[in-house]
Motif scaffolding. Sequence first.
Motif, short mmCIF file in Angstrom:
data_model
loop_
_atom_site.label_atom_id
_atom_site.label_comp_id
_atom_site.label_asym_id
_atom_site.label_seq_id
_atom_site.Cartn_x
_atom_site.Cartn_y
_atom_site.Cartn_z
N LYS A 253 6.71 5.12 -1.00
CA LYS A 253 7.67 5.61 -0.02
C LYS A 253 8.88 4.68 0.12
O LYS A 253 9.80 4.97 0.88
N THR B 28 0.81 -1.21 0.00
CA THR B 28 0.00 0.00 0.00
C THR B 28 0.85 1.27 0.00
O THR B 28 0.56 2.24 -0.70
N ASN B 29 1.93 1.27 0.77
CA ASN B 29 2.79 2.46 0.87
C ASN B 29 4.02 2.34 -0.01
O ASN B 29 5.11 2.80 0.34
#
Length: 285
Positions: free
Chosen positions: A46, A42-43
């Motif tokens: 980053k 999901t991230n």
Amino acid sequence: MDDFYSPAQRSLSNRFAHWREQGRRRRSIEINLEGRSPAQYTNLDKRADRPDVFLVPRNKTRSSLLGLHPANNPYVQTLCEFDQGHQQYTASAMETHYSCFQPQSAASVLGLTGGELSKLHPDAAVLPWWAETDKSILDSMDIHQRRLRYRRPERYGLDEKLDYGCQFYGPVSKGVGELEYRRHIETHQLVKKNGYLPYLHGHLTGQFLVSEDDWVWVCHKGNHRYVSLLRLNLKYIPVAFSSKLGSSVIVQRKDVEHWPNVANGLFSTAEALQVFDRFISATNS
């Protein structure tokens, strides 16, 4: 590596393209999602070790807008027919699809009944997890008017006064039906001849729909190439971690109330989940 990453016919130009393709692929990071959930990424934006490509099991993929399972996709069936000798639009699975699936509203495009979407033109159909849609634009479409859903139709040889329809459903004019047939066939023939070269020409993009115990990937960009890869029986479909502008790549069922076209009132929560669950289902049609 699936065979259809590589050119089938090794002309000098094809070999050069193949060398460049393989060089780029060797420098990339690929993640095979067999037995994994995309929710853990999901991230991803980053992360320093962000993968370039996900390999999605073919039966975990769905078509754009309609969410068709690979086994129930009339465009794939049309390519099968072509490879087996039926090489015309007339009486093809695609023509049958356009003749039989003729939704009368945005709701019926998505398998819904009633609600506000039943008052909107079929071409107003959007998915609840897509970027927020301006409802005033959808409301302005005359539900009884046939529309031609192509930008710059003249480049496809279409006549705005005579032709109508879109690639996803009927009714379509003969010109639109034959155009979509040619586009699928020509894409399929090029992939068979030159190999599939996504690192040179761009990967498929779409969204991952994730529930508590299941997930699928839904194609957005590259529908004709996606259909060809299904016909060529690739075990895994390579896709980029990218989606429609303004849309999340990972769509979680639990976040339904925050999906853009639920938050703006276009879909009720129940309607949105009905569409989501149909896409997830392995038996959808």
